[in-house]
Design a protein around this motif. Structure first.
Motif, short mmCIF file in Angstrom:
data_model
loop_
_atom_site.label_atom_id
_atom_site.label_comp_id
_atom_site.label_asym_id
_atom_site.label_seq_id
_atom_site.Cartn_x
_atom_site.Cartn_y
_atom_site.Cartn_z
N ILE A 1 -37.11 18.94 12.14
CA ILE A 1 -38.26 19.74 11.71
C ILE A 1 -38.55 19.55 10.23
O ILE A 1 -39.64 19.86 9.75
CB ILE A 1 -38.05 21.22 12.06
CG1 ILE A 1 -39.41 21.93 12.16
CG2 ILE A 1 -37.12 21.91 11.05
CD1 ILE A 1 -39.37 23.27 12.88
N TRP A 2 -37.57 19.00 9.49
CA TRP A 2 -37.74 18.78 8.05
C TRP A 2 -38.23 17.38 7.71
O TRP A 2 -38.39 17.05 6.53
CB TRP A 2 -36.42 19.03 7.33
CG TRP A 2 -35.86 20.40 7.49
CD1 TRP A 2 -34.69 20.74 8.13
CD2 TRP A 2 -36.40 21.63 6.99
NE1 TRP A 2 -34.47 22.09 8.07
CE2 TRP A 2 -35.51 22.67 7.37
CE3 TRP A 2 -37.54 21.95 6.25
CZ2 TRP A 2 -35.74 24.00 7.05
CZ3 TRP A 2 -37.78 23.27 5.94
CH2 TRP A 2 -36.89 24.28 6.32
N ARG A 3 -38.45 16.53 8.72
CA ARG A 3 -38.70 15.11 8.46
C ARG A 3 -39.93 14.87 7.58
O ARG A 3 -39.97 13.88 6.83
CB ARG A 3 -38.82 14.34 9.78
CG ARG A 3 -40.03 14.69 10.61
CD ARG A 3 -39.90 14.18 12.06
NE ARG A 3 -41.11 14.48 12.83
CZ ARG A 3 -41.40 15.67 13.33
NH1 ARG A 3 -40.59 16.70 13.12
NH2 ARG A 3 -42.51 15.86 14.04
N HIS A 4 -40.95 15.74 7.68
CA HIS A 4 -42.14 15.57 6.85
C HIS A 4 -42.03 16.29 5.51
O HIS A 4 -42.89 16.09 4.63
CB HIS A 4 -43.38 16.09 7.59
CG HIS A 4 -43.70 15.35 8.85
ND1 HIS A 4 -43.81 13.98 8.90
CD2 HIS A 4 -43.93 15.79 10.12
CE1 HIS A 4 -44.09 13.59 10.13
NE2 HIS A 4 -44.17 14.67 10.88
N ILE A 5 -41.03 17.13 5.36
CA ILE A 5 -40.86 17.92 4.14
C ILE A 5 -39.93 17.21 3.16
O ILE A 5 -40.06 17.36 1.94
CB ILE A 5 -40.30 19.32 4.47
CG1 ILE A 5 -41.16 19.99 5.55
CG2 ILE A 5 -40.22 20.19 3.22
CD1 ILE A 5 -42.63 20.13 5.17
#
Length: 298
Positions: free
Chosen positions: A49-53
């Motif tokens: 869920i953090w891959r784009h952050i």
């Protein structure tokens, strides 16, 4: 194609394998040691869920530490259902990771039950490291969970849910995961593959059983209620609360409640974002978080 994992390293903590990743800023000539950030995901997601952050944080100069909670993502699925993988049980794992990473100060960013873990860590272990700031994204708090829908499912009994046919299970939880976002088409996209990745982690014989024994079983608000009376102590550090306006799992009222209870806390509400706001509006989340950290680090 499933998303590329953001955790590629592994460590044994209390004889359980934890998957983690460390993402450093791009190579530069700067001699300044990059400031660490710790990312803590929630349920039923994973570090994905953090891959784009992660990219906007590393390109700003931060060193990002991310991991999968025990029984989540690419971390171990304990065979013993008595293994404590609750919010409270995850805190000692975080403490051990901080030692392994030799972190003495860091910003903490947490989502969903990860926010519950962060609350307990910051309140019960305030001297473990120098906590530079805390960002809570659509987090559980007080007695905000589980939802009435999830309570109804739990009342069916975990064994009944564990023994459901895999196809029935996957179809039911596909709709459940899609309810975390406002843009279901984006999550379904084949080239993105996040929906299938999240489903795969909680399906099939091992994943399905582990999901109910080690995630759903611990949907219990006592873990946050135990520190609810001390929630104001979080205001010892700068706090940013980020919320998807269309969150159906943790409605905006809970974010507003946290802002009232934590002295000095800021609240940023993101239009077009659901509970998985990092899936719906990753560019906005990245902008809000970077802006907040920039003000803290001045």
């Amino acid at each position: 194609m499933p998303p590329t994992p953001v955790v590629t390293e592994h460590i044994l903590i209390n004889n359980h394998r934890i998957a983690y990743g460390i993402h450093s800023p791009p190579t530069s000539t700067s001699t300044t040691t990059p400031t660490p950030i710790i990312l803590i995901h929630g349920t039923p997601s994973s570090s994905l869920i953090w891959r784009h952050i992660i990219p906007p944080l590393t390109t700003t100069g931060y060193k990002v530490h991310v991991y999968d909670l025990l029984s989540y993502g690419l971390s171990e699925r304990p065979w013993d259902p008595k293994t404590d993988t609750s919010i409270s049980g995850q805190v000692p794992i975080l403490l051990s990771l901080l030692d392994h990473w030799s972190i003495t100060s860091a910003h903490i960013i947490a989502h969903d039950i990860g926010g519950g873990i962060a609350q307990r860590f910051c309140i019960l272990h305030p001297d473990k490291i120098n906590i530079l700031s805390l960002t809570l994204i659509d987090t559980v708090s007080f007695n905000s969970y589980p939802s009435e829908r999830t309570k109804a499912q739990m009342q069916e009994g975990l064994e009944t849910l564990i023994q459901a046919p895999n196809g029935t299970h996957r179809e039911h939880f596909k709709e459940w995961i899609l309810s975390t976002v406002t843009d279901t088409g984006k999550m379904r996209m084949e080239e993105e593959g996040s929906l299938d990745a999240y489903l795969e982690y909680i399906s099939n014989p091992v994943g399905q059983a582990s999901f109910f024994q080690h995630q759903v079983k611990h949907y219990d608000s006592r873990h946050t209620m135990e520190v609810a009376g001390r929630i104001g102590e979080l205001g010892r550090v700068p706090v940013m609360i980020v919320w998807g306006r269309e969150d159906r799992w943790q409605v905006l009222q809970w974010g507003e409640n946290l802002k009232r209870c934590i002295p000095g806390a800021e609240l940023s509400v993101i239009d077009g974002g659901g509970h998985f706001v990092m899936e719906d509006r990753p560019e906005v989340v990245g902008e809000v978080v970077r802006g907040f950290l920039g003000r803290v680090d001045r």
